[in-house]
Every structure is written in structure tokens, then in C-alpha cells.
Design a protein around this motif. Sequence first.
Motif, PDB file in Angstrom:
ATOM      1  N   ARG A  22       6.130  16.209  -6.584  1.00 49.25           N
ATOM      2  CA  ARG A  22       5.832  15.133  -5.208  1.00 49.25           C
ATOM      3  C   ARG A  22       5.676  14.905  -3.735  1.00 49.25           C
ATOM      4  NH1 ARG A  22       0.406  14.937  -8.196  1.00 49.25           N
ATOM      5  NH2 ARG A  22       0.926  13.312  -8.805  1.00 49.25           N
ATOM      6  N   THR A  23       5.157  15.370  -2.484  1.00 48.95           N
ATOM      7  CA  THR A  23       4.862  14.155  -1.645  1.00 48.95           C
ATOM      8  C   THR A  23       3.139  13.662  -1.632  1.00 48.95           C
ATOM      9  OG1 THR A  23       5.386  16.096  -0.156  1.00 48.95           O
ATOM     10  CG2 THR A  23       6.844  15.146  -1.005  1.00 48.95           C
ATOM     11  N   THR A  24       2.682  14.036  -2.259  1.00 49.37           N
ATOM     12  CA  THR A  24       0.846  14.347  -2.361  1.00 49.37           C
ATOM     13  C   THR A  24       0.465  13.258  -3.182  1.00 49.37           C
ATOM     14  OG1 THR A  24       1.008  16.166  -0.158  1.00 49.37           O
ATOM     15  CG2 THR A  24      -1.104  15.213  -1.123  1.00 49.37           C
ATOM     16  N   SER A  25      -0.224  12.771  -2.543  1.00 44.38           N
ATOM     17  CA  SER A  25      -1.307  12.076  -4.063  1.00 44.38           C
ATOM     18  C   SER A  25      -2.367  11.693  -2.958  1.00 44.38           C
ATOM     19  CB  SER A  25      -0.445  10.440  -3.510  1.00 44.38           C
ATOM     20  OG  SER A  25      -1.080   9.676  -2.642  1.00 44.38           O
ATOM     21  N   TRP A  26      -3.475  11.873  -4.280  1.00 45.06           N
ATOM     22  CA  TRP A  26      -4.898  11.691  -4.290  1.00 45.06           C
ATOM     23  C   TRP A  26      -4.990  10.498  -4.406  1.00 45.06           C
ATOM     24  CZ3 TRP A  26      -7.933  15.449  -1.479  1.00 45.06           C
ATOM     25  CH2 TRP A  26      -6.948  16.589  -1.381  1.00 45.06           C
ATOM     26  N   SER A  27      -6.256   9.596  -3.620  1.00 44.40           N
ATOM     27  CA  SER A  27      -6.554   8.327  -3.924  1.00 44.40           C
ATOM     28  C   SER A  27      -7.851   8.048  -3.145  1.00 44.40           C
ATOM     29  CB  SER A  27      -5.401   7.228  -4.239  1.00 44.40           C
ATOM     30  OG  SER A  27      -4.194   7.066  -5.734  1.00 44.40           O
TER      31      SER A  27
ATOM     32  N   ALA B 247       0.867  -1.259  -0.229  1.00 46.01           N
ATOM     33  CA  ALA B 247      -0.175   0.019   0.031  1.00 46.01           C
ATOM     34  C   ALA B 247       0.940   1.035  -0.147  1.00 46.01           C
ATOM     35  CB  ALA B 247      -0.891   0.075   0.969  1.00 46.01           C
ATOM     36  N   TYR B 248       1.818   1.391   0.800  1.00 45.27           N
ATOM     37  CA  TYR B 248       2.862   2.763   0.321  1.00 45.27           C
ATOM     38  C   TYR B 248       3.601   2.339  -0.681  1.00 45.27           C
ATOM     39  CZ  TYR B 248       6.796   5.285   2.732  1.00 45.27           C
ATOM     40  OH  TYR B 248       8.058   6.511   2.205  1.00 45.27           O
ATOM     41  N   MET B 249       3.725   1.407  -1.427  1.00 46.71           N
ATOM     42  CA  MET B 249       4.803   1.781  -2.600  1.00 46.71           C
ATOM     43  C   MET B 249       3.546   2.037  -3.609  1.00 46.71           C
ATOM     44  SD  MET B 249       7.550   1.093  -1.783  1.00 46.71           S
ATOM     45  CE  MET B 249       8.454   0.581  -3.265  1.00 46.71           C
ATOM     46  N   VAL B 250       1.987   1.788  -3.771  1.00 46.74           N
ATOM     47  CA  VAL B 250       1.318   2.267  -4.385  1.00 46.74           C
ATOM     48  C   VAL B 250       0.886   3.917  -3.616  1.00 46.74           C
ATOM     49  CG1 VAL B 250      -1.170   2.699  -5.039  1.00 46.74           C
ATOM     50  CG2 VAL B 250      -0.136   0.642  -4.966  1.00 46.74           C
ATOM     51  N   ILE B 251       1.252   4.180  -2.915  1.00 43.55           N
ATOM     52  CA  ILE B 251       0.573   5.783  -2.762  1.00 43.55           C
ATOM     53  C   ILE B 251       2.447   6.315  -3.234  1.00 43.55           C
ATOM     54  CG2 ILE B 251       0.551   7.029  -0.193  1.00 43.55           C
ATOM     55  CD1 ILE B 251      -1.129   4.676   1.261  1.00 43.55           C
ATOM     56  N   LYS B 252       2.946   6.053  -2.493  1.00 44.72           N
ATOM     57  CA  LYS B 252       3.669   6.408  -3.369  1.00 44.72           C
ATOM     58  C   LYS B 252       4.085   6.910  -4.994  1.00 44.72           C
ATOM     59  CE  LYS B 252       9.110   7.856  -2.875  1.00 44.72           C
ATOM     60  NZ  LYS B 252      10.036   6.998  -1.795  1.00 44.72           N
ATOM     61  N   MET B 253       4.074   5.852  -5.380  1.00 45.88           N
ATOM     62  CA  MET B 253       3.529   5.571  -7.041  1.00 45.88           C
ATOM     63  C   MET B 253       2.788   7.056  -6.916  1.00 45.88           C
ATOM     64  SD  MET B 253       2.221   2.789  -9.267  1.00 45.88           S
ATOM     65  CE  MET B 253       0.617   3.349  -8.273  1.00 45.88           C
ATOM     66  N   ARG B 254       1.805   6.891  -6.783  1.00 46.05           N
ATOM     67  CA  ARG B 254       0.820   7.983  -6.940  1.00 46.05           C
ATOM     68  C   ARG B 254       1.638   9.636  -7.057  1.00 46.05           C
ATOM     69  NH1 ARG B 254      -2.806   7.392 -10.525  1.00 46.05           N
ATOM     70  NH2 ARG B 254      -3.507   4.899 -10.803  1.00 46.05           N
ATOM     71  N   ALA B 255       2.871  10.126  -5.769  1.00 46.36           N
ATOM     72  CA  ALA B 255       3.344  10.795  -5.393  1.00 46.36           C
ATOM     73  C   ALA B 255       4.596  10.971  -6.306  1.00 46.36           C
ATOM     74  CB  ALA B 255       3.400  10.791  -4.454  1.00 46.36           C
ATOM     75  N   TYR B 256       4.202  11.289  -7.657  1.00 47.76           N
ATOM     76  CA  TYR B 256       5.741  10.637  -8.653  1.00 47.76           C
ATOM     77  C   TYR B 256       5.892  12.138  -8.215  1.00 47.76           C
ATOM     78  CZ  TYR B 256       2.445  11.313 -12.450  1.00 47.76           C
ATOM     79  OH  TYR B 256       1.468  11.875 -12.253  1.00 47.76           O
ATOM     80  N   GLY B 257       7.553  12.071  -8.763  1.00 49.02           N
ATOM     81  CA  GLY B 257       8.259  13.630  -9.401  1.00 49.02           C
ATOM     82  C   GLY B 257       8.032  13.847  -7.858  1.00 49.02           C
TER      83      GLY B 257
END
Length: 107
Positions: free
Chosen positions: A51-56, A39-49
Amino acid sequence: MSPLVTQQDDTMDDYFVPITWAEIEALGEKGIGALGIRAYMVIKMRAYGNRTTSWSSQTRIRKELALANGEMPSLRGLQKAIKGLKDAGLIKVKTHGSSAGTNEYTI
């Protein structure tokens, strides 16, 4: 889309998520478990580049964690994994609406 992430037909088939040694150690030492690490890896993947924030939504995360046979982790299992990550200080979660809806995750 980041050159580190390949997206095909709205599924994550092949992707690369950069992770630091400190993150690897923290995930191991905190007793996060396999689902929490994934789950951490998916959340981090969404905050690529940069960015440190992702929305899912949790439904989206569950779909991205589905096994090859299509089996997804339970919603409750994912929620416990996210709580473990949050309690360990690895992520922050800002809930928008219900907890299963779209949330803001900060690494």
C-alpha cells in the motif's frame, strides 16, 4: 498485520519501516527536520506492504511520536512537519473533516 510491524497494546514499541535510499536523500536534502522525518516514518509505517496510502489522525501520529517520558510533539509542530513533507512532494494529504481529524496520506 505485516511481519515487518509489531504492535503491542495499541502502541508502537518495535517496528521496522523499509525506506529507500532515494527517500533518505530526499528527506535530508529538503531540510525536513527531525520531527518531519519521524512523522514521515509513522505515515509510511501505516502504509505497510504494497500500500502507498495510510489513514491516521494527527492525534494518533502524535501519540506514536511520543518520547519515552510520554511527551508528545505539539499539534502545531506536527502540522508544520506534515506541511513540509507535503511541500517537498514526499507525501500527499487528503483532509477529511478538520485537518487534525483522520486524514488520508499517500507516500
